[in-house]
Design an enzyme around this catalytic site. Structure first.
Site, mmCIF file in Angstrom:
data_model
loop_
_atom_site.group_PDB
_atom_site.id
_atom_site.type_symbol
_atom_site.label_atom_id
_atom_site.label_comp_id
_atom_site.label_asym_id
_atom_site.label_seq_id
_atom_site.Cartn_x
_atom_site.Cartn_y
_atom_site.Cartn_z
ATOM 1 C CG LEU A 29 -1.832 -1.233 1.339
ATOM 2 C CD1 LEU A 29 -2.671 -1.141 2.603
ATOM 3 C CD2 LEU A 29 -2.722 -1.381 0.116
ATOM 4 C CG HIS A 30 0.778 3.620 -3.266
ATOM 5 N ND1 HIS A 30 -0.326 4.423 -3.522
ATOM 6 C CD2 HIS A 30 0.789 2.684 -4.238
ATOM 7 C CE1 HIS A 30 -0.926 3.992 -4.620
ATOM 8 N NE2 HIS A 30 -0.281 2.933 -5.077
ATOM 9 C CG HIS A 33 -3.321 1.379 -2.091
ATOM 10 N ND1 HIS A 33 -1.986 1.175 -2.332
ATOM 11 C CD2 HIS A 33 -3.982 0.721 -3.072
ATOM 12 C CE1 HIS A 33 -1.836 0.436 -3.404
ATOM 13 N NE2 HIS A 33 -3.027 0.149 -3.887
ATOM 14 C CD GLN A 57 -5.605 -8.141 -10.923
ATOM 15 O OE1 GLN A 57 -6.609 -8.383 -10.266
ATOM 16 N NE2 GLN A 57 -5.115 -6.916 -11.016
ATOM 17 C CE LYS A 145 -11.462 10.722 -11.719
ATOM 18 N NZ LYS A 145 -11.549 12.130 -12.191
ATOM 19 C CE LYS A 146 -0.432 3.900 -11.955
ATOM 20 N NZ LYS A 146 -0.613 2.514 -11.735
ATOM 21 C CG ASP A 147 -4.839 1.012 -11.927
ATOM 22 O OD1 ASP A 147 -3.923 0.697 -12.694
ATOM 23 O OD2 ASP A 147 -4.695 1.063 -10.696
ATOM 24 C CD GLN A 150 -8.383 -1.980 -11.636
ATOM 25 O OE1 GLN A 150 -7.724 -2.981 -11.868
ATOM 26 N NE2 GLN A 150 -8.201 -1.257 -10.549
ATOM 27 C CB SER A 183 2.006 -1.516 -5.867
ATOM 28 O OG SER A 183 0.907 -1.122 -5.086
HETATM 29 O O1 PAF Z 1 -6.159 -2.194 -8.798
HETATM 30 C C1 PAF Z 1 -5.880 -3.226 -8.143
HETATM 31 O O2 PAF Z 1 -5.109 -3.199 -7.183
HETATM 32 C C2 PAF Z 1 -6.474 -4.554 -8.568
HETATM 33 O O3 PAF Z 1 -6.628 -4.626 -9.944
HETATM 34 C C3 PAF Z 1 -7.802 -4.875 -7.859
HETATM 35 C C4 PAF Z 1 -8.883 -3.887 -8.229
HETATM 36 C C5 PAF Z 1 -7.599 -4.868 -6.344
HETATM 37 C C6 PAF Z 1 -8.276 -6.269 -8.267
HETATM 38 O O4 PAF Z 1 -7.342 -7.242 -7.947
#
Ligand code: PAF
Length: 276
Positions: A29-30, A33, A57, A145-147, A150, A183
Site C-alpha cells: 500500500l501507498h 490506497h 489478472q 483513477k490511475k487505473d 480499470q 505499487s
Molecule cells: O487495482 C488493483 O489493485 C487490482 O486490480 C484490484 C482492483 C484490487 C483487483 O485485484
C-alpha cells in the site's frame, strides 16, 4: 482493525452493518490506497479494505510471484487511517475450487489499451472484483483513477449487472515530481525512479498540445511515443481517447491521454484528463 481470513469470518463481522465502504487492493500500500480508505470512511457505516494478489489478472510472464507482499507495513498503514476491517483471504479461501466461472467485460472497453497488451487482464480483474463484491456486499467501492480503464470497466460491469454499489473514482496521487504513485514504482532503480516522471511529462505535453489548439491527434500521439522512445523507454501506447468510452476522439469531446511504457523491467501506466 479486525482481520478476516475467510469468507465466513468476514460475513460474521459484517452481518451487523448495512453500508460497507470498500477499498479492494493487492497490498503493497501507498498514499494513494490510504487516501481511498480515508475517502471511504465517512461514506459507509464500516470501512473495509481487502488485500489479495489476484493470480487471475497476471499473464504467465508477469510479476505474480515477485509482486511485493508487505503484510506488516500494510496492516500498520491501514490501522493508521482508521480501516475497520481487513479482508485478506489466501488463494484457497477466495478460490476454493478452480474459478472456471469468470466475468468477461465488454470487449469494446476491455480489449483495447491495457486489455490489448495484457490479454485476459480485465477478465481476471472483473472476476475477482465481482467475487470480492459478493463477499463484502459493499454499498460503496473506491478505485483510483490511475487505473483509468480499470475504473471504467468496473463501472460498466456494475451498471450492466445492476449491482447496488456506488463506484467512486479517486484522483491519482502523485509524488512531488509528478510520478503517479503505484505499487510497481518500488521496482525502479534510483536512476529509473528519477527518469520515471517522464511518462507524466509526456502526457502533459499531449494535453498542452491540445490546449494550444493542435488537433492532429495522431501527430500528438506519435510525438509522445517518440519522446519516450528517445529516452530509452519502450512505450506500448500513448493515446488520446474519449473520456466517455475510451474510443478514438472526435473534436469537442472531453478527452483523456493514456500511456503505458516500460522503463527497464518495469511497466508503468498513467493518464491525464484533458479539458481542451
Ligand atoms: O487495482 C488493483 O489493485 C487490482 O486490480 C484490484 C482492483 C484490487 C483487483 O485485484
Amino acid at each position: 482493525m479486525l482481520i478476516a481470513r475467510t469468507v465466513p469470518e468476514l460475513r460474521e463481522f459484517l452481518g451487523r452493518y448495512r453500508r460497507p465502504a470498500f477499498v479492494p487492493t493487492m497490498g503493497n500500500l501507498h498514499e494513494g490506497h490510504l487516501a481511498l480508505v480515508q475517502q471511504a470512511r465517512p461514506l459507509g457505516d464500516v470501512t473495509v479494505a481487502s488485500i489479495f494478489v489476484n493470480r487471475l489478472q497476471f499473464l504467465p510472464h508477469e510479476d505474480f510471484d515477485t509482486y511485493p507482499r508487505t503484510w506488516d507495513s500494510d496492516c500498520e498503514k491501514l490501522r493508521s487511517v482508521g480501516c475497520d476491517l481487513l479482508f485478506a483471504p489466501d488463494e484457497h479461501a477466495l478460490y476454493p475450487e478452480p474459478q472456471t466461472c469468470k466475468v468477461h467485460p465488454d470487449p469494446a472497453l476491455a480489449n483495447i489499451l491495457e486489455g490489448h497488451f495484457r490479454p485476459a487482464f480485465f477478465v481476471g480483474v472483473c472476476t475477482v472484483v465481482m467475487k470480492l463484491f459478493a463477499c463484502v456486499q459493499p454499498r460503496f467501492a473506491l478505485f483510483g483513477k490511475k487505473d483509468y480503464q480499470q475504473l471504467m470497466v468496473i463501472r460498466h460491469m456494475v451498471r450492466q449487472f445492476a449491482l447496488p454499489i456506488e463506484i467512486i473514482g479517486s484522483e491519482t496521487r502523485r509524488a512531488e515530481d509528478g510520478l503517479a504513485l503505484s505499487s510497481r514504482n518500488g521496482y525502479l532503480s534510483e536512476a529509473e525512479r528519477a527518469e520515471a516522471v517522464q511518462l507524466s511529462k509526456a502526457l502533459r505535453a499531449m494535453a498542452d498540445a491540445l490546449r494550444s489548439g493542435e488537433r492532429d491527434f495522431a501527430a500528438i500521439e506519435a510525438r509522445a511515443m517518440r519522446s519516450l522512445d528517445a529516452r530509452g523507454w519502450k512505450p506500448d501506447y500513448m493515446l488520446l481517447r474519449r473520456r466517455a468510452d475510451l474510443q478514438p476522439p472526435a473534436p469537442g469531446q472531453p478527452l483523456v491521454a493514456l500511456g503505458a511504457a516500460r522503463l527497464g523491467m518495469t511497466r508503468l501506466i498513467d493518464n491525464l484528463e484533458i479539458d481542451a
